[in-house]
Design an enzyme around this catalytic site. Structure first.
Site, PDB file in Angstrom:
ATOM      1  N   GLU A  97       0.807  -1.233   0.000  1.00 40.19           N
ATOM      2  CA  GLU A  97       0.000   0.000   0.000  1.00 40.19           C
ATOM      3  C   GLU A  97       0.834   1.275   0.000  1.00 40.19           C
ATOM      4  O   GLU A  97       0.530   2.226  -0.716  1.00 40.19           O
ATOM      5  CB  GLU A  97      -0.950   0.018   1.204  1.00 40.19           C
ATOM      6  CG  GLU A  97      -2.173  -0.885   1.048  1.00 40.19           C
ATOM      7  CD  GLU A  97      -1.909  -2.328   1.439  1.00 40.19           C
ATOM      8  OE1 GLU A  97      -0.797  -2.608   1.929  1.00 40.19           O
ATOM      9  OE2 GLU A  97      -2.803  -3.166   1.258  1.00 40.19           O
ATOM     10  N   HIS A 124     -10.076  -4.750  10.891  1.00 38.17           N
ATOM     11  CA  HIS A 124     -10.711  -4.564   9.585  1.00 38.17           C
ATOM     12  C   HIS A 124     -11.990  -3.741   9.673  1.00 38.17           C
ATOM     13  O   HIS A 124     -12.785  -3.751   8.737  1.00 38.17           O
ATOM     14  CB  HIS A 124     -11.028  -5.916   8.942  1.00 38.17           C
ATOM     15  CG  HIS A 124      -9.830  -6.610   8.370  1.00 38.17           C
ATOM     16  ND1 HIS A 124      -8.794  -7.038   9.133  1.00 38.17           N
ATOM     17  CD2 HIS A 124      -9.517  -6.927   7.095  1.00 38.17           C
ATOM     18  CE1 HIS A 124      -7.882  -7.611   8.364  1.00 38.17           C
ATOM     19  NE2 HIS A 124      -8.292  -7.547   7.121  1.00 38.17           N
TER      20      HIS A 124
END
Lengths: 463, 358
Positions: A197, A266
Site C-alpha cells: 500500500e 478490519h
C-alpha cells in the site's frame, strides 16, 4: 573596513548561547570552513565555521561569555579584497525579517515560476446539483455498479484516468467494484499491484504530480494506514507547499467502516481522520446516484480526494436517473427526507439507519428531517444550520467512534453558529468507544442501529 | 558494536554489481561506464554550476546564522558533482527530477533562478513556493523538478509514479529519483523498486551516499553497506560511482540513461559522496572527526577536481577567477533579493489549500 562576524543561530530555536572558546586569535588568517569558535547552545556544543576568507580583526566578545544574543557582533574580519559580494555595509545591517521592514530596494519580486498562472486559468467553477428533467427514467442500480460506471465513464472520457490497486484487474476487484474494467480498458489502465500500500499510494500520488488522473483503490481503508503518509504528507499538502504550482489530482477510494464479523483491525471509520486534514476532499456517499455522481466529480477534481465507500452498502440497489453525464457537486449535503420536528444528520451507511429511524418516528408522530452530508470535507454546515432553524433539534448519526468524530464537529458547529436555534442539546449516536469485537452479540452491541437513533430523537423532542 | 566511521579510502570507481551466487548470469547488464569526455565548454559549465552551488550554500549557511533563514536547512556542500553530473545528461522539459529535503543543489543544477530559491529560504513572497514551502519543499513544474520532499524516502515512491507517468504517456522521458543512504533503509524504497522493475518503469534511482544519515554512518545502519547492490533482489542492476568526480558521474549517467531508454527498466546508481557540513544547520557533528572532513576536502573536493581538468584542458587561471567573481556577484544579488523582498501577504495564508472552490 571589516566584516562583522555575528553570533550565529545554530538551531531553529536558539536565541542566545555561550561563547565557550575561541579557536582563532586576532591577526589569524582563516579560510572558508575553518572553525572560529565553539559555541554552547541549550542542546549541544557546536563548532562555528568561517564562511569567508580573510584575517581576524578584533575579537569583541571574550571566550566564556554567557548569554550572548544571536546577532551580536562577536568579532570583525577583514574580507578578501576586490569582491563586491561581501559589501560590508550590507553585512552589518542585515535586517531581521520583519513585515514592516520590507520596502523592496532591489527590484519588483518575480512572480512565482511556472505553471501556476496557466493552471489557475483551468479553474472550474463549482457545479450545482443537476436538475433531473421530468420524465427521466430511473433504473434500479447497485452502489457497486454505480461506482464501476462512474469510473468507466470517466475513463472513456479522459485518457489520463487509470485505476490501480490490489486485485482490481484480473480478479475483477476484491469486492467486484472494478468488474469489467480490465476487459474494456486493458492492462495499461487497469493495473494489479502487489500488496504494497505505501508503495503504490506513492506511485499513484507521483503519477498525479506527473499529470495523470489516478484512481488508487485500497482493498479497504484499514490498509491505507500503511499509506497514510502519502495521502497526507505527499498528496494533501503539495498544492499549498508549492504555492499553488503543483497539483495532485488523485482519488483514493475503497470500503471504509465496519463490515461484518471481521473484528477490530478490519472495521474502522476513517472519515474523521481524513476530514481533519486541510488540502484533502473527503467524500462518503450513501446511495447509488450519489456514489456515481460524486465519484465522477472526484475524478474530475484538481484536488486530492479520499472517497470512502462501505462494503455493506455495495450490494444495495437504489433508483438511478438514466442520464448521460450525472455529476454532483462536491461539498453539498442533501436533504434525503424533509421533516419539521428533528434533524437527523448522517453520512454513508448511517443514512440508511437514519431513514429507518425516521420511518419509525413518523409512526409515533415525530416528523424527522434526514440530511446526508455526502461530503465530509468541506463540510456543508449551511444545510445543517438551515435545517436546525426549522426543527430546532439535531441528532448526529455516525457509524464510527464518538471521540473527535464528525458528530463532534457538527455539535461544535451547531453550538458556535446555531446556539439560539437549539431547543435541546445536540445528541450523538455513534458506535461504542471500543475496538470492534468479533463475537456476534458484542459486535451488534458496539454498532449503531435505528433503535438508538429513535431513542435519541425522542429525547431531544422531550417525548 | 559500532565500527569507526572513517570513509573507505578506496572509493570504487564505477563498480557494477556482480551477480549474486545462483543469480541468472545470462541476464543482460549495463556496460561498465567510462568517464565522460567533456568539451572545454562543458567543463567550464560544470565548474560554473558547482561553484554556484557551493557559494549559494555557503551564503545560505551565513543567512541562517543571521536568523534570516529559519527551521531546517540542509546544505549540499561537498556533493555538488552528483547533481551537476547527472542533470547535465538529462533533457530539460522531457526528463523529470525528484529529491528529498537536501534540494537546493538539484534546483540550481536545473538552471532555476538562485533568487527565487534564496527568497524561498528566507520565506518571502517572491520565493519559488511563495514562501510557503521553505528549504525542504520547493518545486518547479516548469522545469519538471518535482520537489523537495521532507519525508525521508517518500520521493522514491513518488519518483516511481513520475516514471509511471512517463511510460503511460509514452513521452520518452526518464525520472531521476535521488535519495540518501539513510532513505535507502526505508521500506517504501523497496516497494517501489519492486514495482518499478515489475512494470519496467523508466527511472534512475540515485543513492547519494554521503556516508552519514544524520549522525549514523552507513555501516552502523545498513547490513549491506554496498548500497549499489540493494536493487539486486529486484533484478535492478546497480553501479557504484565516484560521486566526487563530475566526469565519472556524468559517464555513469550516460550508461544509466542508455539502459533505461532501451526499455530495460530501472537502474540504481550509488554515488559515493560526502557532505562537509552538518546534516542540517543544527548539527553538532560529534559523530566524525574534523580530520576526516578535512581529508575529504583536501583530497577529493569535486570543485578542485574540475579545476584540475580545466587547467589540463588549457583554461587559464584568469578565466576561472572570472567565473568565481561572477558567481559571487550572482549569489550576492540572490541574497540581497531574498533579504529585501517582502514577506507574503497575510491573505496568502488561506490560498492554495485547495485548487477548486466547492
Amino acid at each position: 573596513m571589516g566584516i562583522a562576524i555575528k553570533m550565529p543561530a545554530l538551531s531553529p530555536t536558539m536565541e542566545e548561547g555561550t561563547l565557550a572558546k575561541w579557536l582563532v586569535k586576532e591577526g589569524d588568517e582563516v579560510k572558508s570552513g575553518d572553525i572560529l569558535a565553539e559555541i554552547e547552545t541549550d542542546k549541544a556544543t557546536m563548532e562555528f565555521e568561517a564562511v569567508d576568507e580573510g584575517q581576524i580583526g578584533k575579537i569583541m566578545i571574550a571566550e566564556g561569555t554567557e548569554g550572548v544574543k544571536v546577532g551580536t557582533v562577536i568579532a570583525e574580519m577583514a574580507g578578501e579584497g576586490g569582491e563586491a559580494a561581501e559589501a560590508p555595509a550590507q553585512q552589518e545591517e542585515a535586517p531581521a525579517p520583519k513585515a514592516d521592514a520590507t520596502a523592496p530596494k532591489v527590484e519588483a519580486p518575480a512572480k512565482p515560476e511556472g505553471g501556476a498562472a496557466k493552471l489557475a486559468a483551468e479553474f472550474r467553477p463549482a457545479v450545482q446539483d443537476p436538475a433531473i428533467p421530468e420524465g427521466t427514467e430511473f433504473v434500479k442500480t447497485s452502489v457497486r455498479e454505480a461506482l464501476r460506471d462512474a469510473m468507466a465513464e470517466e475513463m472513456r472520457k479522459d485518457e489520463r484516468v487509470f485505476v490501480m490497486g490490489e486485485e482490481v484487474a484480473e480478479y475483477q476487484g476484491a469486492y467486484k467494484v472494478t468488474q469489467g474494467l480490465l476487459e474494456e480498458f486493458g492492462a495499461k489502465r487497469v493495473i494489479d499491484t502487489p500488496i504494497t500500500e505505501y508503495g503504490f499510494a506513492g506511485i499513484g500520488t507521483g503519477a498525479a504530480m506527473g499529470g495523470l488522473r489516478p484512481i488508487v483503490e485500497f482493498m479497504t481503508f484499514n490498509f491505507a494506514m500503511q499509506a497514510i503518509d502519502h495521502i497526507i504528507n505527499s498528496a494533501a499538502k503539495t498544492n499549498y507547499m508549492s504555492g499553488g504550482q503543483m497539483r495532485c489530482p488523485v482519488v483514493f477510494r475503497g470500503p471504509n467502516g465496519a463490515a461484518s464479523r471481521v473484528a477490530a483491525q478490519h472495521s474502522q471509520n476513517y472519515g474523521p481522520w481524513y476530514a481533519s486534514v486541510p488540502g484533502l476532499i473527503v467524500i462518503a456517499p450513501y446511495d447509488a446516484a450519489d456514489a456515481k455522481g460524486l465519484l465522477k466529480a472526484a475524478i474530475r477534481s484538481e484536488d486530492p480526494v479520499v472517497f470512502l465507500e462501505n462494503e455493506l452498502v455495495y450490494g444495495r440497489s437504489f433508483d438511478m436517473p438514466k442520464l448521460d453525464d450525472y455529476v454532483l457537486p462536491i461539498g453539498k449535503a442533501r436533504i434525503v427526507k424533509a421533516g419539521k420536528d428533528v434533524t437527523l444528520v448522517s453520512y454513508s451507511i448511517g443514512v440508511g439507519l437514519a431513514l429507518d429511524a425516521a420511518q419509525a418516528l413518523a409512526e409515533e408522530g415525530i416528523d424527522a428531517e434526514v440530511i446526508d452530508l455526502r461530503t465530509l470535507r468541506p463540510l456543508d454546515t449551511a444545510t445543517v444550520l438551515e435545517s436546525l432553524k426549522k426543527t430546532n433539534r439535531i441528532v448526529v448519526v455516525e457509524e464510527g467512534w464518538p471521540t473527535c468524530s464528525i458528530a463532534s464537529e457538527i455539535a461544535a458547529v451547531v453550538m458556535e453558529k446555531g446556539f439560539d436555534d437549539l431547543d435541546a442539546p445536540v445528541l450523538r449516536v455513534t458506535n461504542e468507544d471500543v475496538p470492534l469485537p468479533y463475537a456476534a452479540n458484542l459486535e451488534k452491541a458496539a454498532l449503531i442501529d435505528a433503535g438508538r437513533v429513535v431513542a435519541a430523537a425522542r429525547k431531544v423532542c422531550y417525548k | 558494536m559500532a565500527k569507526p566511521t572513517t570513509p573507505r579510502p578506496s572509493r570504487a570507481k564505477a563498480k557494477a554489481a556482480a551477480p549474486a551466487a545462483g543469480a541468472d548470469h545470462n541476464r543482460p547488464r549495463p556496460e561498465t561506464p567510462t568517464d565522460y569526455k567533456a568539451s572545454k565548454e562543458e567543463l567550464l559549465e560544470f565548474y560554473r554550476q558547482m561553484v554556484l552551488i557551493r557559494r549559494f550554500e555557503e551564503k545560505a549557511g551565513q543567512l541562517y546564522g543571521l536568523g534570516l533563514i529559519g527551521g531546517f536547512c540542509h546544505l549540499y556542500i561537498g556533493q555538488e558533482a552528483v547533481a551537476v553530473g547527472i542533470q547535465s545528461a538529462l533533457t530539460p522539459g522531457k526528463d523529470s527530477v525528484i529529491t528529498g529535503y537536501r534540494d537546493h543543489g538539484h534546483m540550481l543544477a536545473y538552471g532555476i533562478d538562485p533568487k527565487v530559491i534564496m527568497a524561498e529560504l528566507t520565506g518571502r513572497e517572491a520565493g519559488i513556493s511563495k514562501g510557503k514551502g521553505g528549504s525542504m519543499h520547493m518545486f518547479s513544474v516548469e522545469h519538471k523538478f518535482y520537489g523537495g520532499h521532507g519525508i525521508v524516502g517518500a520521493q522514491v515512491s513518488l519518483g516511481a509514479g513520475l516514471g509511471f507517468a512517463h511510460k503511460y504517456n509514452d513521452d520518452g522521458g526518464v525520472c531521476v529519483a535521488y535519495f540518501g543512504d539513510g532513505a535507502a533503509n526505508q521500506g517504501q524504497v523497496y516497494e517501489s523498486f519492486n514495482m518499478a522493475e515489475l512494470w519496467k518503469l523508466p527511472i534512475i534511482f540515485v543513492i547519494e551516499n554521503n556516508q552519514y544519515a544524520m549522525g549514523t554512518s552507513v555501516n552502523r545502519a545498513s547490513s549491506e553497506d554496498q548500497l549499489y547492490r540493494r536493487g539486486e533482489s529486484f533484478r535492478i542492476p546497480g553501479i557504484q560511482v565516484d560521486g566526487m568526480d563530475v566526469l565519472a558521474v556524468r559517464g555513469a549517467t550516460e550508461e544509466a540513461l542508455k539502459w533505461v531508454q532501451g526499455g530495460n527498466g530501472p537502474i540504481l546508481l550509488e554515488m559515493k559522496t560526502y557532505r562537509y557540513r552538518g546534516h542540517s544547520m543544527s548539527d553538532p557533528a560529534k559523530y566524525r572527526s574534523r580530520e576526516e572532513v578535512q581529508a575529504m576536502r583536501d583530497k577529493s573536493d569535486p570543485i578542485e577536481g574540475v579545476k584540475k581538468y580545466l587547467l589540463e584542458a588549457g583554461i587559464g587561471e584568469d578565466q576561472i577567477k572570472q567565473i568565481d567573481q561572477d558567481i559571487r556577484k550572482q549569489v550576492s544579488e540572490a541574497a540581497d533579493f531574498a533579504e529585501t523582498s517582502p514577506e507574503p501577504e497575510m491573505s496568502e495564508l488561506y490560498t492554495d489549500v485547495l485548487v477548486e472552490q466547492y
